[in-house]
Design a protein around this motif. Sequence first.
Motif, PDB file in Angstrom:
ATOM      1  N   ILE A  87     -27.217   2.824 -18.244  1.00  0.00           N
ATOM      2  CA  ILE A  87     -27.625   1.591 -17.673  1.00  0.00           C
ATOM      3  C   ILE A  87     -26.475   0.390 -17.820  1.00  0.00           C
ATOM      4  N   PHE A  88     -26.318   0.392 -18.758  1.00  0.00           N
ATOM      5  CA  PHE A  88     -25.441  -1.030 -19.184  1.00  0.00           C
ATOM      6  C   PHE A  88     -23.905  -0.922 -18.820  1.00  0.00           C
ATOM      7  N   GLY A  89     -23.349   0.845 -18.896  1.00  0.00           N
ATOM      8  CA  GLY A  89     -22.070   1.035 -18.450  1.00  0.00           C
ATOM      9  C   GLY A  89     -20.987   0.693 -19.509  1.00  0.00           C
ATOM     10  N   PHE A  90     -21.406   0.134 -20.702  1.00  0.00           N
ATOM     11  CA  PHE A  90     -20.279  -0.136 -21.586  1.00  0.00           C
ATOM     12  C   PHE A  90     -19.737   0.988 -22.275  1.00  0.00           C
ATOM     13  N   PHE A 245     -23.882  -5.879 -15.004  1.00  0.00           N
ATOM     14  CA  PHE A 245     -23.219  -5.426 -16.363  1.00  0.00           C
ATOM     15  C   PHE A 245     -21.604  -5.270 -15.994  1.00  0.00           C
ATOM     16  N   ALA A 246     -21.599  -4.651 -14.857  1.00  0.00           N
ATOM     17  CA  ALA A 246     -20.225  -4.284 -14.363  1.00  0.00           C
ATOM     18  C   ALA A 246     -19.257  -5.465 -14.313  1.00  0.00           C
ATOM     19  N   LEU A 247     -20.113  -6.653 -14.092  1.00  0.00           N
ATOM     20  CA  LEU A 247     -19.253  -7.860 -14.177  1.00  0.00           C
ATOM     21  C   LEU A 247     -18.675  -8.379 -15.664  1.00  0.00           C
ATOM     22  N   ALA A 248     -19.621  -7.840 -16.439  1.00  0.00           N
ATOM     23  CA  ALA A 248     -19.238  -8.334 -18.005  1.00  0.00           C
ATOM     24  C   ALA A 248     -18.533  -7.387 -18.677  1.00  0.00           C
ATOM     25  N   ASP A 249     -17.640  -8.279 -19.937  1.00  0.00           N
ATOM     26  CA  ASP A 249     -16.744  -7.223 -20.873  1.00  0.00           C
ATOM     27  C   ASP A 249     -17.631  -6.956 -21.932  1.00  0.00           C
ATOM     28  N   GLY A 250     -19.027  -7.289 -22.276  1.00  0.00           N
ATOM     29  CA  GLY A 250     -19.866  -6.783 -23.020  1.00  0.00           C
ATOM     30  C   GLY A 250     -21.330  -7.627 -23.071  1.00  0.00           C
ATOM     31  N   CYS A 251     -22.011  -7.198 -24.164  1.00  0.00           N
ATOM     32  CA  CYS A 251     -23.506  -7.747 -24.111  1.00  0.00           C
ATOM     33  C   CYS A 251     -24.053  -7.741 -25.424  1.00  0.00           C
ATOM     34  N   THR A 252     -25.082  -8.635 -25.762  1.00  0.00           N
ATOM     35  CA  THR A 252     -25.812  -8.636 -27.175  1.00  0.00           C
ATOM     36  C   THR A 252     -27.277  -8.320 -26.420  1.00  0.00           C
ATOM     37  N   THR A 269     -19.396  -3.423 -25.899  1.00  0.00           N
ATOM     38  CA  THR A 269     -18.268  -3.887 -25.416  1.00  0.00           C
ATOM     39  C   THR A 269     -17.392  -2.810 -25.034  1.00  0.00           C
ATOM     40  N   ASN A 270     -16.313  -3.117 -24.052  1.00  0.00           N
ATOM     41  CA  ASN A 270     -15.359  -2.087 -23.683  1.00  0.00           C
ATOM     42  C   ASN A 270     -13.969  -2.204 -24.441  1.00  0.00           C
ATOM     43  N   LEU A 274     -11.910  -4.278 -30.847  1.00  0.00           N
ATOM     44  CA  LEU A 274     -12.843  -5.359 -31.299  1.00  0.00           C
ATOM     45  C   LEU A 274     -14.385  -4.444 -31.924  1.00  0.00           C
ATOM     46  N   ALA A 275     -14.563  -3.467 -31.168  1.00  0.00           N
ATOM     47  CA  ALA A 275     -15.660  -2.558 -31.660  1.00  0.00           C
ATOM     48  C   ALA A 275     -15.367  -1.975 -33.168  1.00  0.00           C
ATOM     49  N   GLN A 276     -14.049  -1.768 -33.314  1.00  0.00           N
ATOM     50  CA  GLN A 276     -13.843  -1.076 -34.747  1.00  0.00           C
ATOM     51  C   GLN A 276     -14.171  -2.308 -35.554  1.00  0.00           C
ATOM     52  N   GLN A 277     -13.597  -3.725 -35.397  1.00  0.00           N
ATOM     53  CA  GLN A 277     -13.822  -4.683 -36.367  1.00  0.00           C
ATOM     54  C   GLN A 277     -15.508  -4.890 -36.555  1.00  0.00           C
ATOM     55  N   GLU A 278     -16.108  -4.730 -35.267  1.00  0.00           N
ATOM     56  CA  GLU A 278     -17.824  -5.028 -35.337  1.00  0.00           C
ATOM     57  C   GLU A 278     -18.263  -4.084 -36.196  1.00  0.00           C
TER      58      GLU A 278
END
Length: 478
Positions: A87-90, A245-252, A269-270, A274-278
């Motif tokens: 759904i979100f595509g990330f 969502f395709a217009l965004a780089d990530g979401c909460t 996130t894509n 960043l994902a590793q730090q998170e």
Amino acid sequence: MKTIIEPFKVKVVEPIKMTTRQDREHYLRDASYNLFLLHAENVIIDLLTDSGTAAMSAAQWSALMRGDESYAGSRSFYRFEAVVRDIFGFQQVIPMHQGRAAERILFSVMCRKGSVVPNNTHFDTTRANVEYVGAEAVDLPIPEFYQPAVNHPFKGNMDTEALEHLIKRVGPERIPLVMVTVTNNSGGGQPVSMANIREVRAICSRYGVPLYLDACRFAENAYFIKLREAGYAGKSVKEIAREMFALADGCTMSAKKDGLANIGGFLCTNDDQLAQQEKDLLILTEGFPTYGGLAGRDLEAIAVGLEEVLHEDYLQYRFASIRYLGEHIARAGVPIVQPPGGHAIYIDARAMLPHITPLEYPGQALAIELYREAGIRSCEIGTVMHAERDTNTGEEIPARMDLVRLAIPHRVYTQSHIDYVVEAILAVYERRESIGGYRIISQPKFLRHFTAQFGPVNPPTEIVGLKSNHRNQVFLRD
Ligand SMILES: Cc1ncc(COP(=O)(O)O)c(C=O)c1O
């Protein structure tokens, strides 16, 4: 058929304890006139929030039994991840125990002291988490957002001119991300158009700033786009959500809203780095990245809920029921935020109770009165929640609006419950001139609306157990 029915049958019931006005007077005093401090069993209709209060479906309850509670790499996580990706595509999907955990981790990783985060309107926990890391949270809604009576199909939109102006003024290097909240909860549950998200995206790309969606009510926003934006009537809600969502780089995401779950959330996130730090931070406070503070069964319930919330029969019924509530009270003269939102009706308490000054909290007064009248719990979204302080004098500055939100939990109440709410609001509206204001007796430093204690400005003599001193401050007797 003209009648739109609840597109579900009831399989399990939860009795409601009926209370008298006298009981409720007592409960109110015990809770220091803060509706968050009431015992839920003493509430007849609970419209405090649509968050985590959904009734789960038979499919969700069955999915709970599939929950794989392995500490690492559970099947439930991969099922959840597949649905979110679909759904979100990330690429990166990080589970969280709820939305604010995603906010805390996102802002801790992306922001630092001096950063500026623009949003159409920050939700209270979003703002608190931005400020907690020393960054500045800036709200940039379109001007119509602050005019409750004005009708606008996409009143949740971001003011894109103001966004570009802000980026130029502070410099893109101080803006680690731009956020758009769909729907815009804080002032009416108002939708954001695809055209607006696209424009924000273009500005972000121009200045090299990532765009994140606060996606709590993504399905409702997508359905509004289908109903109101040219070119979307023939698309499914899922297709529209994917396009957003395709217009965004990530979401909460707080899965407690449009995840139809009682707990849960995620951060997407894509950006792999960043994902590793998170995920590193996640392990410190929430748990291993394949459960993030949730049980395997919670991940299963969310995976099913995210699919169910996209059913258009369901969204059609939900919008019709909320619109019915809004139209019935507005027709009698009750001022509401127009047009009705996706998850709630917001009463303009400042307009309904003009004799109560904003610093005597008309929203709080109205919410208390609805409880007193009929045991209905609602939520003040106004000066109690959003007041600021003058940096020189320390004096409280009223919020832009004083609203009372009647949030409708997913799949919990029927049409007769809504009729009961209409009747109660109209009864309170009839006697509105006799309603008095409130003052704060004690409050915490952050997010005061959750725990502050209140007292009536002019306590009626029949309120026993209360006395006031010479400054008219009210406090409880021992
Ligand atoms: C728009 C928005 N963002 C974030 C949150 C925070 O989510 P949670 O309550 O799951 O922490 C909420 C909760 O109501 C919300 O409405």
